[in-house]
Design a protein around this motif. Sequence first.
Motif, mmCIF file in Angstrom:
data_model
loop_
_atom_site.group_PDB
_atom_site.id
_atom_site.type_symbol
_atom_site.label_atom_id
_atom_site.label_comp_id
_atom_site.label_asym_id
_atom_site.label_seq_id
_atom_site.Cartn_x
_atom_site.Cartn_y
_atom_site.Cartn_z
ATOM 1 N N GLY A 278 40.432 25.348 7.310
ATOM 2 C CA GLY A 278 39.440 25.195 6.351
ATOM 3 C C GLY A 278 38.036 25.730 6.526
ATOM 4 N N ALA A 279 37.059 25.412 6.006
ATOM 5 C CA ALA A 279 35.725 26.076 6.103
ATOM 6 C C ALA A 279 34.992 25.448 7.292
ATOM 7 C CB ALA A 279 35.012 26.065 4.764
ATOM 8 N N VAL A 280 35.350 25.402 8.544
ATOM 9 C CA VAL A 280 34.768 24.611 9.527
ATOM 10 C C VAL A 280 33.881 25.582 10.343
ATOM 11 C CG1 VAL A 280 36.687 23.364 9.674
ATOM 12 C CG2 VAL A 280 36.857 25.236 10.861
ATOM 13 N N ASP A 281 33.360 24.850 11.347
ATOM 14 C CA ASP A 281 32.223 25.481 12.322
ATOM 15 C C ASP A 281 32.774 25.892 13.471
ATOM 16 O OD1 ASP A 281 30.105 26.593 13.840
ATOM 17 O OD2 ASP A 281 28.713 24.968 13.461
ATOM 18 N N LEU A 282 33.102 26.944 13.864
ATOM 19 C CA LEU A 282 33.817 27.381 14.893
ATOM 20 C C LEU A 282 33.087 28.103 16.108
ATOM 21 C CD1 LEU A 282 37.178 29.240 13.456
ATOM 22 C CD2 LEU A 282 36.966 26.937 14.238
ATOM 23 N N TRP B 285 39.914 30.318 -2.538
ATOM 24 C CA TRP B 285 39.568 31.105 -1.280
ATOM 25 C C TRP B 285 39.802 30.541 -0.061
ATOM 26 C CZ3 TRP B 285 38.005 34.465 -4.482
ATOM 27 C CH2 TRP B 285 37.179 34.187 -5.803
ATOM 28 N N LEU B 286 40.409 29.288 0.100
ATOM 29 C CA LEU B 286 40.489 28.948 1.384
ATOM 30 C C LEU B 286 42.118 28.502 1.630
ATOM 31 C CD1 LEU B 286 37.930 26.347 1.807
ATOM 32 C CD2 LEU B 286 38.109 28.495 2.508
ATOM 33 N N ASP B 287 43.184 29.057 0.584
ATOM 34 C CA ASP B 287 44.485 28.912 0.384
ATOM 35 C C ASP B 287 45.299 29.976 1.482
ATOM 36 O OD1 ASP B 287 47.016 27.892 -0.808
ATOM 37 O OD2 ASP B 287 47.124 29.947 -1.732
ATOM 38 N N HIS B 288 46.386 29.812 1.377
ATOM 39 C CA HIS B 288 47.306 30.795 2.090
ATOM 40 C C HIS B 288 47.355 32.331 1.289
ATOM 41 C CE1 HIS B 288 49.147 28.010 5.001
ATOM 42 N NE2 HIS B 288 49.223 27.229 3.731
ATOM 43 N N PHE B 289 47.269 32.232 0.183
ATOM 44 C CA PHE B 289 47.490 33.380 -0.716
ATOM 45 C C PHE B 289 46.676 33.836 -1.747
ATOM 46 C CE2 PHE B 289 51.593 30.710 0.114
ATOM 47 C CZ PHE B 289 52.053 31.442 1.118
ATOM 48 N N PRO B 290 45.228 33.784 -1.354
ATOM 49 C CA PRO B 290 44.185 34.392 -2.578
ATOM 50 C C PRO B 290 44.656 35.779 -2.962
ATOM 51 C CG PRO B 290 43.175 34.113 -0.274
ATOM 52 C CD PRO B 290 44.625 33.484 -0.129
ATOM 53 N N PHE C 257 33.299 28.965 8.337
ATOM 54 C CA PHE C 257 34.158 29.949 8.540
ATOM 55 C C PHE C 257 34.741 30.276 7.062
ATOM 56 C CE2 PHE C 257 38.956 30.428 10.149
ATOM 57 C CZ PHE C 257 38.988 32.054 9.949
ATOM 58 N N VAL C 258 34.617 31.570 6.568
ATOM 59 C CA VAL C 258 34.555 31.919 5.145
ATOM 60 C C VAL C 258 35.832 33.104 4.688
ATOM 61 C CG1 VAL C 258 32.552 30.950 4.240
ATOM 62 C CG2 VAL C 258 32.780 33.425 5.111
ATOM 63 N N ASN C 259 36.185 33.793 5.940
ATOM 64 C CA ASN C 259 37.150 34.895 5.553
ATOM 65 C C ASN C 259 37.563 35.306 6.861
ATOM 66 O OD1 ASN C 259 38.410 37.077 4.436
ATOM 67 N ND2 ASN C 259 36.858 37.572 3.003
ATOM 68 N N GLU C 260 38.730 36.051 6.890
ATOM 69 C CA GLU C 260 39.520 36.771 7.838
ATOM 70 C C GLU C 260 40.517 37.666 7.518
ATOM 71 O OE1 GLU C 260 41.932 33.840 9.875
ATOM 72 O OE2 GLU C 260 43.012 33.126 8.071
ATOM 73 N N GLY D 44 42.251 23.814 -0.316
ATOM 74 C CA GLY D 44 43.214 24.008 0.474
ATOM 75 C C GLY D 44 44.561 24.355 -0.055
ATOM 76 N N HIS D 45 45.735 24.399 0.374
ATOM 77 C CA HIS D 45 46.942 24.685 -0.250
ATOM 78 C C HIS D 45 47.408 23.553 -1.044
ATOM 79 C CE1 HIS D 45 50.473 27.103 -0.916
ATOM 80 N NE2 HIS D 45 51.212 26.376 -0.379
ATOM 81 N N GLY D 46 47.426 23.444 -2.283
ATOM 82 C CA GLY D 46 47.595 22.367 -2.841
ATOM 83 C C GLY D 46 46.676 21.318 -3.257
ATOM 84 N N GLY D 47 45.320 21.500 -2.697
ATOM 85 C CA GLY D 47 44.456 20.403 -2.633
ATOM 86 C C GLY D 47 43.669 20.471 -3.762
ATOM 87 N N PHE D 48 44.051 20.719 -5.131
ATOM 88 C CA PHE D 48 43.222 20.740 -6.304
ATOM 89 C C PHE D 48 42.425 19.775 -6.402
ATOM 90 C CE2 PHE D 48 47.270 22.972 -6.712
ATOM 91 C CZ PHE D 48 46.962 24.451 -6.561
ATOM 92 N N THR D 49 42.756 18.499 -6.235
ATOM 93 C CA THR D 49 42.199 17.215 -6.944
ATOM 94 C C THR D 49 41.163 16.758 -5.543
ATOM 95 O OG1 THR D 49 44.061 15.869 -5.716
ATOM 96 C CG2 THR D 49 43.992 16.541 -7.997
ATOM 97 N N ARG D 50 40.863 17.327 -4.653
ATOM 98 C CA ARG D 50 40.053 17.161 -3.404
ATOM 99 C C ARG D 50 38.933 18.109 -3.257
ATOM 100 N NH1 ARG D 50 45.244 16.673 -0.935
ATOM 101 N NH2 ARG D 50 44.785 18.644 0.432
#
Length: 588
Positions: free
Chosen positions: A397-401, A255-260, A458-461, A290-296
């Motif tokens: 990422g899913a941050v508070d803006l 969901w938080l990647d460049h290309f969902p 932040f969840v979508n745009e 995030g992008h490539g962050g599968f193990t986090r």
Amino acid sequence: MNEVEVYRDVMVPMRDGVRLAADVYLPTGAGQLPAVLVRTAYDKSAPVTDGTGEYVRIARAGFAVVVQDKRGRFASEGEYRVLRDDATGPHRDGADTVEWVAAQPWCDGNVGMFGYSYLGETVLGAAQAAPPHLRAGAPAQPATDEFVDRAFVGGVLVTNIGFWASLPMVAEDLVAKLPADRQEKARAELDAYRAGLPESTAAMPLTEQPFVRLFPHAWGDVLAHRDDPDFFAESRFARPEAEQVKVPLLHIGSWLDHFPANTVRQYCLTRDHADPAVRDAQRLVMGPWGHGGFTRDEFGSVFPGSAVDYAGMNIEWLDRWLRGDSLTRWDHPVVLYVMGADRWRTERSWPVPGAAARTLALTADGALRQGDPSPGTWSFTYDPADPYRGGRLQDVGAVDLTALHEGDNLLRFETPALDADLEITGVPEAVLHLSTTATDADWHVELHAVGPDGTAMFVNEGAARARYRRSRTAPEPVEPGAVEEYVVGLRPMSVVIPAGGRLRMVLTAGKYPAFERNPQSFTDPGTALESDLQKADHTLHSGPGLSRLVLPVVDPARRGEWIDNPWPLAPGDAEAAPVERQAAELER
């Protein structure tokens, strides 16, 4: 199988005689094995972190592993072209390499592929070229569909496609391939570009940005063909491409990647249109990484239990299709992580069966609510020279803006406090009725999940450019003052907002420096200067049937089954370095 030998720079011939370099990892004394192919633009011999390059581990699991530099990159011959030379056009490098691997004496004829980002795109490219010995693939977060989901979003240029060329794993090789008398200047421009980050990614004029301007295939050609989908056809994955796929694919996205949107669309296309024999074998996994962050398990917000054993999930998938191993977990067509609920769930399909459209009207007093609102308008002034500086979801990422949402260069809408949990799983859509004093404008929409304590995630745009309101290929200016309808498609998502929380929507007219700045006039954004930027007043019109947000809301009684993390991180394994061999020894 503990000891692994690696043979460096094995040269693999393509159909046009160009040779591509590969490193081959073989378990010592193993005989014929199924093979796993990885094709990369980022140096096959460079260490890769986060489980994405555990080639020794995969070889120890009983596979021959082949890691290849793409055409024109690092040790490979030929001319490099971004996101080309895999499936269509004059070269079919992925297919040619699969068949070369299958013919080697250490391969049993069964070949699979995996990889994320650019490497995932090569999996899809080979799959649609359909070489006879490809048995399965696992494309993760693939960088495909440049025209709609990589270079542009809603017709608005994503500026970090230029930044990509400045990355160390990209830039050094690009410079090394330039004529010797141009390299010193290129390195100076690279230093200037990096020193100005992040603003340098959106510096005007776009066509003259330092460093990236030196590589038309990575930057200038995109600017010159912004209204021409045919130019990007080699990177496209649509129904005709899906119809060529003859193998099971594990589509991995987040969901938080460049290309969902790419991942979800590719799953649906292959499920519905691939060779009938493999349609039911397509699988979709969506996490919150995030992008490539599968193990986090953290990207902006913390998502407990979301980190996965990326190498392990690929080993299991390829075990099934290259060796016939049985895995009951793959009986679930869709596995997804629901943010907010912070749990994994299985579903029968995508879109998920339990979701139904819920329409929330945008009102002139800043509310998001069901029912028809009274007619009204709400205006804001946007100055691209003093822009909204929100980042892209996949970058921050899913941050508070929330601090950014207090400005007067945007409109902010919120629901009342929820009386029950609200799950949104699917692809939302904003339908906006707007007028403007400009002849062109950009519309950026953000969604934020606000908790009962007031903190937001932040969840979508999504974005849409006004000149493309009727046609993506035939732009036309906006008539100042005219009320027009604009549809802003957002990204796939899955989030639960708890009772007492709220959903927030933000509308603004630019996001700098994540996206190019629209001068707010009907000019070429690629050649526009800072002096061309104009202020404009934008007005949202509300009333029955007008501006609204359409959400895919899941009925709790109809959702799928909650499960534990299906691929928990494996215990740390002190992986022995491979034994280095000469390429010539592979042929002994």
